[in-house]
Design a protein around this motif. Structure first.
Motif, PDB file in Angstrom:
ATOM      1  N   GLN A   1      67.733 118.953  46.587  1.00  0.00           N
ATOM      2  CA  GLN A   1      67.707 117.499  46.498  1.00  0.00           C
ATOM      3  C   GLN A   1      66.459 117.023  45.774  1.00  0.00           C
ATOM      4  O   GLN A   1      65.366 117.508  46.048  1.00  0.00           O
ATOM      5  CB  GLN A   1      67.727 116.973  47.934  1.00  0.00           C
ATOM      6  N   HIS A   2      66.630 116.076  44.870  1.00  0.00           N
ATOM      7  CA  HIS A   2      65.496 115.531  44.114  1.00  0.00           C
ATOM      8  C   HIS A   2      64.673 116.626  43.442  1.00  0.00           C
ATOM      9  O   HIS A   2      63.477 116.748  43.629  1.00  0.00           O
ATOM     10  CB  HIS A   2      64.595 114.678  45.017  1.00  0.00           C
ATOM     11  N   THR A   3      65.365 117.457  42.688  1.00  0.00           N
ATOM     12  CA  THR A   3      64.653 118.439  41.866  1.00  0.00           C
ATOM     13  C   THR A   3      65.114 118.204  40.427  1.00  0.00           C
ATOM     14  O   THR A   3      65.900 117.298  40.156  1.00  0.00           O
ATOM     15  CB  THR A   3      64.999 119.891  42.260  1.00  0.00           C
ATOM     16  N   ASN A   4      64.655 119.021  39.534  1.00  0.00           N
ATOM     17  CA  ASN A   4      65.028 118.846  38.129  1.00  0.00           C
ATOM     18  C   ASN A   4      66.071 119.854  37.669  1.00  0.00           C
ATOM     19  O   ASN A   4      66.210 120.080  36.480  1.00  0.00           O
ATOM     20  CB  ASN A   4      63.770 118.962  37.249  1.00  0.00           C
ATOM     21  N   ILE A   5      66.826 120.455  38.582  1.00  0.00           N
ATOM     22  CA  ILE A   5      67.821 121.406  38.090  1.00  0.00           C
ATOM     23  C   ILE A   5      68.921 120.649  37.343  1.00  0.00           C
ATOM     24  O   ILE A   5      69.335 119.561  37.723  1.00  0.00           O
ATOM     25  CB  ILE A   5      68.417 122.324  39.187  1.00  0.00           C
TER      26      ILE A   5
ATOM     27  N   GLY B   1      62.716 117.736  46.801  1.00  0.00           N
ATOM     28  CA  GLY B   1      61.551 117.085  46.220  1.00  0.00           C
ATOM     29  C   GLY B   1      60.521 118.058  45.683  1.00  0.00           C
ATOM     30  O   GLY B   1      59.327 117.827  45.787  1.00  0.00           O
ATOM     31  N   VAL B   2      60.994 119.154  45.137  1.00  0.00           N
ATOM     32  CA  VAL B   2      60.070 120.166  44.616  1.00  0.00           C
ATOM     33  C   VAL B   2      60.365 120.402  43.131  1.00  0.00           C
ATOM     34  O   VAL B   2      61.464 120.128  42.668  1.00  0.00           O
ATOM     35  CB  VAL B   2      60.197 121.496  45.403  1.00  0.00           C
ATOM     36  N   PRO B   3      59.375 120.870  42.365  1.00  0.00           N
ATOM     37  CA  PRO B   3      59.568 120.982  40.911  1.00  0.00           C
ATOM     38  C   PRO B   3      60.395 122.193  40.483  1.00  0.00           C
ATOM     39  O   PRO B   3      59.970 123.003  39.680  1.00  0.00           O
ATOM     40  CB  PRO B   3      58.132 121.057  40.374  1.00  0.00           C
ATOM     41  N   LEU B   4      61.600 122.275  41.018  1.00  0.00           N
ATOM     42  CA  LEU B   4      62.529 123.332  40.592  1.00  0.00           C
ATOM     43  C   LEU B   4      63.220 122.860  39.327  1.00  0.00           C
ATOM     44  O   LEU B   4      63.645 121.712  39.239  1.00  0.00           O
ATOM     45  CB  LEU B   4      63.635 123.516  41.633  1.00  0.00           C
ATOM     46  N   THR B   5      63.372 123.749  38.369  1.00  0.00           N
ATOM     47  CA  THR B   5      64.154 123.374  37.195  1.00  0.00           C
ATOM     48  C   THR B   5      65.404 124.242  37.066  1.00  0.00           C
ATOM     49  O   THR B   5      66.270 123.972  36.265  1.00  0.00           O
ATOM     50  CB  THR B   5      63.325 123.510  35.902  1.00  0.00           C
TER      51      THR B   5
HETATM   52  C1  LIG Z   1      61.011 116.454  36.746  1.00  0.00           C
HETATM   53  O1  LIG Z   1      60.628 116.389  35.413  1.00  0.00           O
HETATM   54  C2  LIG Z   1      59.841 115.271  35.087  1.00  0.00           C
HETATM   55  C3  LIG Z   1      59.545 115.285  33.616  1.00  0.00           C
HETATM   56  O2  LIG Z   1      60.680 115.643  32.917  1.00  0.00           O
HETATM   57  C4  LIG Z   1      58.571 115.267  35.889  1.00  0.00           C
HETATM   58  O3  LIG Z   1      57.846 114.092  35.634  1.00  0.00           O
HETATM   59  C5  LIG Z   1      58.914 115.332  37.355  1.00  0.00           C
HETATM   60  O4  LIG Z   1      57.739 115.433  38.114  1.00  0.00           O
HETATM   61  C6  LIG Z   1      59.811 116.499  37.650  1.00  0.00           C
HETATM   62  N1  LIG Z   1      60.218 116.426  39.023  1.00  0.00           N
HETATM   63  C7  LIG Z   1      60.169 117.465  39.795  1.00  0.00           C
HETATM   64  C8  LIG Z   1      60.614 117.263  41.198  1.00  0.00           C
HETATM   65  O5  LIG Z   1      59.824 118.542  39.377  1.00  0.00           O
END
Ligand SMILES: *[C@@H]1O[C@H](CO)[C@@H](O)[C@H](O)[C@H]1NC(C)=O
Ligand SMILES: *[C@@H]1O[C@H](CO)[C@@H](O)[C@H](O)[C@H]1NC(C)=O
Length: 351
Positions: A78-82, A57-61
Motif C-alpha cells: 500500500q502506498h508504494t511506487n510499484i 508507505g515504503v519506497p518499494l518500486t
Molecule cells: C515514489 O516516487 C516519487 C518520485 O517518483 C518519490 O517522491 C516518492 O517518495 C516515492 N514514494 C515512495 C513511497 O517511495
C-alpha cells in the motif's frame, strides 16, 4: 498467545491441520532459497501467525518477491511506487486469499496475473492508474468475491473481464471515467450484493442491465450524469435495501420506477433536477427507514402537479430526511418556501 508480528523472524506454526499441499509449498520454497520460512521481504512486516505480509508507505518500486513467505494468505502493498505485478510473482504465494494493492502506481495487469492464486477472494486495486484491463483478467479467480477497482482511470468496463457466472458479491467501480456499462457484464454477476458505480460519467443504464442481480442489496449511482432511468430498471432487483441516485441530472422519474422494491430502506434522490414526482411513485416503498428518503436540493415546482409529493410528505413526514428543507424553486412567489408549509390554496388545489 504472543502478539502477532512482534517477532518478525518468527517461524510459522505448523499445526496438525496444515494441508499437505502447504507443507510441500513450504518445503519447495525452503529448497529454492528466496522465500524461505522465517524470511520477510525488506521494508515489509510479516505476521507469521496469521500468514500476513504488509508493505505500507515504503519506497518499494518492485514487487517484494525476495523473502515473501510461500504460505502468505494476506498481502498488503500500500502506498508504494510499484508499477507492475506479474503472474510469476503472485504464483510464489499460491495460498493467497486477500491481495490489497491500495495506492500504488499500477498501470496495467496481464490477462493471467491471477492464474497462480486460485484461492484469492479479495482483490483491492483502489487508487492505482489502471486505464483498462485485459479480457479474461478475472477468469482464473474462481473464488473471487470482493473486487475493488475504485479511483482508477478506467474509461470502460468490459464483460470479457469476468467469467460466466462469476462468484463476485461485491464490486466497486467508483471513481473512474465510465460513461456506460455493458448489460452483458452485470449478467455475469448473479451473486452480486453490492455494486458501487458512483463518481463516474454514466449517462444511461441500459434497460435490463440489472435483471440478473436478484441478490443485489446496495446500488450506488451517486455522482454520475444520469438524465433519465428506464422504467423497468429495478423490476427484478427486489432485494435492494439501499439505492443512491444522488447528484445526477434526473429531471423526471417513471411512475412505476420503484414498483416491487418492498425492501428499500434508504433512497437518495437529492441534488437532481426533479420538479415533480409522478403520482404513486413512492406508494410501494413500505420499508423506508425514518429519514430514509432524501429529496432535498431539487427544484420542486410548487403548483398543482406537486400535489402527490405534498400529500405524501404530510402523511410520511418522518420518512423524509429534513422534510422541512424540501423547498419550492417555482413559481417565483413561492420560491424558497418549504413544500410542507404550503396550503391547498397556495397550491391552487381548491377548484
Ligand atoms: C515514489 O516516487 C516519487 C518520485 O517518483 C518519490 O517522491 C516518492 O517518495 C516515492 N514514494 C515512495 C513511497 O517511495
Ligand atoms: C433477499 O434477502 C434476504 C434477506 O437478506 C435473503 O434471505 C434472500 O435469500 C434474498 N433473496 C435472494 C433472491 O437472494
Amino acid at each position: 498467545m504472543g502478539t502477532d508480528g512482534a517477532d518478525m523472524t518468527d517461524v510459522p506454526l505448523f499445526s496438525e491441520t496444515m494441508a499437505p499441499r502447504l507443507l510441500l509449498v513450504l518445503l519447495c520454497s525452503t529448497l529454492l532459497g528466496p522465500g524461505a520460512t522465517g524470511a520477510c521481504p525488506a521494508l515489509c512486516r510479516c505476521y507469521p501467525r496469521r500468514a500476513e505480509v504488509v508493505c505500507a508507505g515504503v519506497p518499494l518500486t518492485e514487487f517484494p518477491s525476495a523473502g515473501l513467505p510461500a504460505d502468505t494468505t494476506m498481502l498488503t502493498i500500500q502506498h508504494t511506487n510499484i508499477s507492475a505485478i506479474s503472474e510469476l510473482q503472485l504464483s510464489a504465494t499460491p495460498l493467497l486469499e486477500g491481495l490489497h494493492l491500495y495506492g500504488n502506481h499500477l498501470r496495467s495487469l496481464s490477462p493471467d496475473v491471477l492464474r497462480g492464486v486460485p484461492r484469492l477472494h479479495t482483490l483491492d486495486l483502489t487508487g492505482n492508474r489502471l486505464a483498462d484491463l485485459p479480457a479474461g483478467v478475472f477468469g482464473h479467480a474462481h473464488a473471487l468475491t470482493t473486487l475493488v477497482l475504485k479511483n482508477n482511470l478506467l474509461e470502460a468496463a468490459e464483460a470479457e473481464w469476468f467469467p460466466d457466472h462469476s462468484s463476485l458479491t461485491w464490486l466497486d467501480l467508483s471513481g473512474n471515467r465510465l460513461t456506460g456499462l455493458p448489460a452483458a457484464l452485470l449478467h455475469k454477476l448473479p451473486h452480486l450484493e453490492s455494486l458501487d458505480l458512483s463518481h463516474n460519467r454514466l449517462e444511461k443504464i441500459q434497460a435490463k442491465s440489472l435483471d440478473a442481480l436478484v441478490k443485489l442489496e446496495r446500488l450506488n449511482l451517486q455522482r454520475n450524469k444520469l438524465v433519465r432511468l428506464e422504467p423497468a430498471l429495478f423490476h427484478h432487483t427486489a432485494n435492494i435495501t439501499n439505492l443512491y441516485l444522488t447528484s445526477n441530472r434526473l429531471e423526471a422519474l417513471p411512475p412505476s420506477m420503484f414498483r416491487g422494491l418492498g425492501r428499500l430502506r434508504v433512497l437518495g434522490l437529492e441534488e437532481n433536477q426533479l420538479g415533480y414526482l409522478p403520482p404513486g411513485l413512492l406508494d410501494q416503498l413500505s420499508s423506508l427507514d425514518e429519514e430514509g428518503l432524501d429529496l432535498t436540493a431539487n427544484p420542486w415546482s410548487c403548483d398543482q402537479k406537486v400535489e402527490y409529493l405534498w400529500r405524501w410528505l404530510q402523511k410520511n413526514k418522518g420518512k423524509a430526511f429534513l422534510a422541512d428543507t424540501v423547498r419550492c424553486a417555482a413559481p417565483l412567489p413561492l420560491a424558497g418556501r418549504p413544500l410542507l408549509s404550503l396550503t391547498e390554496s397556495e397550491l391552487n388545489l381548491e377548484s
